[in-house]
Design a protein around this motif. Structure first.
Motif, short mmCIF file in Angstrom:
data_model
loop_
_atom_site.label_atom_id
_atom_site.label_comp_id
_atom_site.label_asym_id
_atom_site.label_seq_id
_atom_site.Cartn_x
_atom_site.Cartn_y
_atom_site.Cartn_z
N SER A 137 3.43 -6.28 -10.03
CA SER A 137 2.94 -6.43 -8.68
C SER A 137 2.99 -5.20 -7.91
CB SER A 137 4.16 -7.45 -8.11
OG SER A 137 5.46 -6.74 -8.36
N LEU A 138 2.79 -5.05 -6.81
CA LEU A 138 2.51 -3.86 -5.77
C LEU A 138 3.45 -4.11 -4.67
CD1 LEU A 138 1.15 -1.28 -5.47
CD2 LEU A 138 -0.71 -2.32 -4.16
N LEU A 139 4.36 -3.14 -4.51
CA LEU A 139 5.47 -3.25 -3.24
C LEU A 139 5.26 -2.34 -2.56
CD1 LEU A 139 7.95 -4.86 -2.09
CD2 LEU A 139 9.22 -2.89 -3.17
N VAL A 140 5.04 -2.45 -1.05
CA VAL A 140 4.69 -1.43 -0.05
C VAL A 140 5.56 -2.01 1.17
CG1 VAL A 140 2.42 -1.12 -0.90
CG2 VAL A 140 2.80 -2.68 0.85
N PRO A 141 5.78 -0.79 2.13
CA PRO A 141 6.43 -0.84 3.40
C PRO A 141 5.54 -2.03 4.07
CG PRO A 141 6.23 1.25 2.72
CD PRO A 141 5.46 0.69 1.90
N ALA A 142 6.32 -2.76 4.95
CA ALA A 142 5.81 -4.09 5.44
C ALA A 142 4.84 -3.50 6.40
CB ALA A 142 6.77 -4.67 6.27
N ASP A 143 4.91 -2.30 7.07
CA ASP A 143 3.85 -1.85 7.93
C ASP A 143 2.79 -1.00 7.36
OD1 ASP A 143 5.33 0.31 7.61
OD2 ASP A 143 5.59 0.76 9.27
N LEU A 189 15.06 3.57 -3.82
CA LEU A 189 15.66 4.78 -3.00
C LEU A 189 14.49 5.54 -2.27
CD1 LEU A 189 18.81 5.81 -4.71
CD2 LEU A 189 18.54 4.50 -2.64
N ALA A 190 13.54 5.84 -3.28
CA ALA A 190 12.26 6.94 -2.71
C ALA A 190 11.46 6.05 -1.70
CB ALA A 190 11.45 7.27 -4.16
N LEU A 191 11.34 4.77 -2.24
CA LEU A 191 10.36 3.84 -1.26
C LEU A 191 11.13 3.97 0.10
CD1 LEU A 191 7.78 2.23 -0.91
CD2 LEU A 191 8.92 0.45 -1.53
N LYS A 192 12.43 3.64 0.06
CA LYS A 192 13.04 3.61 1.45
C LYS A 192 13.14 4.76 2.32
CE LYS A 192 16.92 1.68 -0.37
NZ LYS A 192 18.36 1.03 -0.24
N ALA A 193 13.30 5.87 1.53
CA ALA A 193 13.39 7.23 2.13
C ALA A 193 11.68 7.69 2.53
CB ALA A 193 13.76 8.09 1.21
N GLY A 194 10.86 6.98 2.15
CA GLY A 194 9.35 7.36 2.35
C GLY A 194 8.78 8.46 1.76
N THR A 195 9.16 8.81 0.42
CA THR A 195 8.80 9.76 -0.24
C THR A 195 7.69 9.18 -1.23
OG1 THR A 195 10.52 9.74 -1.94
CG2 THR A 195 10.93 11.08 -0.10
N ILE A 196 7.64 8.01 -1.31
CA ILE A 196 6.52 7.62 -2.17
C ILE A 196 5.80 6.22 -1.25
CG2 ILE A 196 7.25 8.08 -4.47
CD1 ILE A 196 8.27 5.26 -4.79
N LYS A 214 19.62 -6.26 2.86
CA LYS A 214 20.28 -5.31 3.58
C LYS A 214 19.05 -4.54 4.38
CE LYS A 214 24.17 -4.05 0.32
NZ LYS A 214 24.37 -3.17 -0.63
N GLU A 215 17.73 -4.93 3.83
CA GLU A 215 16.57 -4.21 4.44
C GLU A 215 15.49 -5.66 4.78
OE1 GLU A 215 15.89 -1.21 4.88
OE2 GLU A 215 17.48 -0.25 3.53
N PRO A 216 16.22 -6.34 5.54
CA PRO A 216 15.11 -7.64 5.82
C PRO A 216 13.83 -7.21 6.47
CG PRO A 216 16.98 -7.57 7.38
CD PRO A 216 17.36 -6.30 6.42
N GLY A 217 12.70 -7.83 5.96
CA GLY A 217 11.46 -7.65 6.38
C GLY A 217 10.86 -6.18 6.18
N LYS A 218 11.42 -5.63 5.78
CA LYS A 218 11.03 -3.97 5.57
C LYS A 218 10.00 -3.59 4.53
CE LYS A 218 12.68 0.64 5.84
NZ LYS A 218 13.98 1.59 5.80
#
Length: 270
Positions: A137-143, A189-196, A214-218
Motif C-alpha cells: 500500500s501507499l501511505l501519504v500525508p492527508a493533504d 518518523l521521517a514521514l511525520k517530519a516531512g523528510t519523505i 496520536k495523529e488523527p486524520g494526518k
C-alpha cells in the motif's frame, strides 16, 4: 534354585521391568512433548527473531510475558505452546534476518517478522506454510497531491530495506527517489517530519499509521496492491524438523479456530 535365590530373581525381574517401563515412558514422553528433536539453540526454548516495531504484526509491550505484542507474536506464542516450549523473542534488524544470517549463526531458531516467502529467500531459508496473504500500500500525508503510484516520479518514497515494499517500488515506480530505512519506526518518523513524501509497505502497517490516534486524520492510504504473496515463518535451511512442527501447529490452529480468532483481533472489518 533356592527360595532365597528365587526371591532375588523375582526382585531383579521386577526392577528390570520397572526400568524398561520407565524407558518406554520416557520415549513416549519425547514423542508427545520433547523439544530435543527440533534442533533448538536452547533446549526447551523457542528463540524467535523479529524486527520490531512493525505494528500490527509486532510491537513492544512491557506488560506482555514475552515483552512484545502483535499478530505474529500471538501466532508464534500459540506455536510455542503446541511445541511445549518456552518462547523468547529477540528484537532484530530485518536484513540479517531475511538473509538467513541470524538463523545460520544460531542467534535464533525461527524468524517471525511479516516476512514474504520469495524464491530468492528460499535459497538460504526454510519457510513454513504461508500464514498471511500480503498486500502492499501507499501511505501519504492527508493533504498530499500524491493520489497513486503514478504520481511518485521525483518523490521521496520510504521503503524498508530488503522488503517486498522496496521491490515493488523499484519495479512499479522506477522514477521515484527510494529512501531506505532499517525499520518502520524510523520510516514513519521521517514521514511525520516531512523528510519523505510517502511510504510504500504492507497494508496493515500503513493502516495502523492512518488510524494512529496520536495523529488523527494526518495520513491516508491512497492505493493498495495485490502481490499474490504470503508471509511465512523462517528457519535455517537444514532445520526441517522445526518447520514440520510449525506447519502442524499452524494446521491445527486453523482447524480448531484459534488462527481465525487471532486474525479477527487484528484484521476483521469493524
Amino acid at each position: 534354585m533356592t527360595m532365597k535365590n528365587a526371591l532375588k530373581a523375582v526382585a531383579l525381574t521386577s526392577v528390570l521391568g520397572l526400568a524398561l517401563a520407565a524407558c518406554g515412558s520416557s520415549k513416549d514422553d519425547n514423542k508427545s512433548g520433547s523439544s530435543s528433536d527440533l534442533n533448538l539453540i536452547s533446549s526447551g526454548t523457542l528463540t524467535v527473531c523479529s524486527d520490531v516495531p512493525y505494528p500490527p504484526f509486532e510491537d513492544f509491550d512491557k506488560s506482555a510475558p514475552s515483552g512484545f505484542k502483535g499478530f505474529d507474536v500471538d501466532v508464534v506464542s500459540k506455536i510455542a505452546d503446541a511445541l511445549k516450549v518456552k518462547l523468547v523473542i529477540k528484537d532484530s534488524d530485518f536484513d540479517p534476518l531475511q538473509s538467513g544470517l541470524l538463523l545460520t549463526t544460531k542467534k535464533c531458531d525461527l524468524g517471525a517478522s511479516a516476512m514474504t516467502i520469495t524464491d530468492e529467500r528460499k535459497k538460504h531459508l526454510l519457510f513454513s506454510d504461508g500464514y498471511y496473504d500480503s498486500k502492499q500500500s501507499l501511505l501519504v500525508p492527508a493533504d498530499s497531491s500524491i493520489k497513486s503510484i503514478a504520481d511518485l516520479a521525483g518523490k521521496k518514497v520510504g521503503v524498508q530495506k530488503g522488503t517486498t515494499g522496496e521491490t515493488y517500488t523499484t519495479e512499479h515506480a522506477p522514477d521515484a527517489k527510494r529512501i531506505q530505512f532499517k525499520d518502520d519506526g524510523t520510516m514513519y518518523l521521517a514521514l511525520k517530519a516531512g523528510t519523505i513524501d510517502a511510504i510504500l509497505q504492507d497494508l496493515p502497517v500503513n493502516l495502523d499509521h492512518q488510524n494512529d490516534p496520536k495523529e488523527p486524520g494526518k495520513f491516508k492510504v491512497v492505493e493498495t496492491y495485490n502481490t499474490d504473496e504470503e508471509y511465512g515463518f523462517a528457519a535455517a535451511k537444514d532445520n526441517t524438523a522445526l518447520i514440520d512442527a510449525v506447519n502442524k501447529a499452524l494446521a491445527d490452529m486453523k482447524a480448531d479456530g484459534t488462527y481465525q480468532s487471532i486474525y479477527d483481533t487484528y484484521f476483521a472489518v469493524k
